[in-house]
Design an enzyme around this catalytic site. Structure first.
Site, short mmCIF file in Angstrom:
data_model
loop_
_atom_site.label_atom_id
_atom_site.label_comp_id
_atom_site.label_asym_id
_atom_site.label_seq_id
_atom_site.Cartn_x
_atom_site.Cartn_y
_atom_site.Cartn_z
CD GLN A 101 -2.99 0.86 2.36
OE1 GLN A 101 -2.77 1.42 3.42
NE2 GLN A 101 -4.04 0.08 2.17
N PRO A 130 -5.97 -6.11 4.68
CG PRO A 130 -6.32 -4.58 2.95
CD PRO A 130 -5.58 -4.75 4.24
CG ASP A 305 -9.93 2.38 3.04
OD1 ASP A 305 -8.71 2.39 2.85
OD2 ASP A 305 -10.54 1.42 3.54
CD GLN A 306 -7.55 -1.61 -0.11
OE1 GLN A 306 -6.61 -2.03 -0.78
NE2 GLN A 306 -8.47 -2.42 0.39
CG HIS A 330 -9.81 2.74 7.69
ND1 HIS A 330 -10.39 2.09 8.74
CD2 HIS A 330 -8.48 2.54 7.81
CE1 HIS A 330 -9.46 1.50 9.47
NE2 HIS A 330 -8.29 1.76 8.94
#
Length: 373
Positions: A101, A130, A305-306, A330
């Site tokens: 990430q 995740p 959120d990612q 998040h």
């Protein structure tokens, strides 16, 4: 210009650290983060956070102070980002996906036409991040389809809590000639076209993996998702037992994903643990997927959120339909960080249907020195 980020804002965890460092490295901004993980007990950096900062610093030729375990403040002064071959290992069960990430945005814009490679060690399947299968089958397919990413993940070894020891190889193809991320428009959910999944198990009897898959399939069918439903939906959940040499320790888990006609993705997952039998773990993953589908968005709460950082960096206006439960903490945190470090403009609206839509006018980022910047 020195940008000061308060790590205690909103979610107050490691996400602020990862997104801030990634954006600061891309934009060449001197970054100071204080009160790191102030919302956690104990606060400050743990192995996986420190390792992530060190990885980003290597890719971005950055000078860093304060990157020690337990530190609540770092100073990050980026240099020039370079593609290449990199490796990171927290020497714990710290999540390999969180190392990805922080580093992925940098390698997407490395000034090179050749792919970069990452060898990331640590935990591949845990409850605090995740699972790697979610990244492979939900995040990356969605990001490829809507933002133009070209990233491949190969799980060489699985690592479960508490031993870790997993190994993931990632190949990141940068945008050739300074290409920008494309904007995404995912406002229509559409019908569920397929449900896929993988039940993985290592160091335990193979039948437990099959039981997880069968349990999840049965639970989905009870809620109207299956080949015999009034509106048939293919359900294909693979059961895979890893070879003993391809894992460290024993563990299990399951990741499910629903593909939507409108281009969205919804995931659900669960990790095996002491006191939870395989039937329960399979049902938990199915229940999480069903909850995401019932929320009615085109993305689940984790994908929501990612993709914020991608929306901020993309060219043009991106718009994503989220569920009826409102944005997660998040997601709000990711948006706040992006607004502190970039000129991206976010607009959050609640539709008459009750769904929340995130719109973002991105900055159309390209690597420094590109003639099109």
């Amino acid at each position: 210009m020195n940008v000061l980020i308060d790590g205690s804002v909103l979610e107050g965890g490691g996400q602020i650290l990862r997104n801030s460092v990634s954006l600061a490295a891309l934009l060449g901004k001197h970054l100071t983060i204080e009160k790191i993980r102030n919302g956690r007990k104990p606060p400050g950096l743990k192995n996986q956070h420190r390792t992530g900062i060190e990885l980003a610093a290597e890719i971005a030729s950055a000078r860093v102070t304060g990157a020690t375990n337990g530190s609540c403040e770092i100073d990050f002064v980026p240099g020039r980002i370079a593609g290449g071959t990199y490796a990171a290992d927290p020497v714990t069960a710290g999540a390999a996906t969180l190392l990805l990430q922080i580093s992925l945005p940098l390698l997407l814009f490395a000034p090179s036409s050749a792919p970069s490679t990452l060898t990331l060690k640590g935990g591949t399947n845990a409850t605090s991040a995740p699972q790697i299968d979610y990244i492979q089958h939900v995040f990356l397919p969605f990001a490829a389809r809507h933002f133009g990413l070209n990233v491949a993940v190969d799980v060489r070894k699985r690592g479960y809590f508490p031993k870790g020891g997993g190994e993931v190889h990632v190949t990141v193809s940068p945008g050739v000639d300074g290409a920008k991320l494309t904007s995404a428009s995912v406002l229509e959910r559409g019908a569920v076209t397929r449900i896929g999944g993988i039940a993985h198990i290592a160091g335990l009897p193979a039948h437990l993996g099959r039981t997880m898959a069968e349990s999840a399939t049965k639970r989905l069918a009870a809620c109207g998702f299956g080949p015999d439903a009034s509106v048939p939906v293919p359900v294909e959940i693979e059961s895979k037992r890893e070879k003993n040499e391809d894992t460290v320790g024993a563990g299990s888990g399951i990741v499910l994903w629903a593909e939507l006609a409108g281009g969205g993705m919804i995931g659900g997952s669960a990790v095996g643990r002491k006191g939870a039998d395989a039937i329960t773990v399979g049902e938990e993953a199915a229940n999480e997927l069903i909850k995401g589908l019932e929320a009615g968005g085109a993305v689940d709460e984790w994908l929501e959120d990612q993709v914020v950082i991608l929306m901020a960096l993309a060219e043009g206006t991106s718009e994503i339909r989220c569920g009826k439960d409102g944005l997660t903490l998040h997601t709000k945190t990711a948006i706040w960080v992006a607004e502190q470090l970039t000129d991206a403009k976010f607009d959050i609206t609640v539709e008459d249907s009750g769904h929340t839509v995130i719109r973002c006018k991105g900055i159309g980022y390209t690597a420094p020195g590109d003639v099109n910047k």
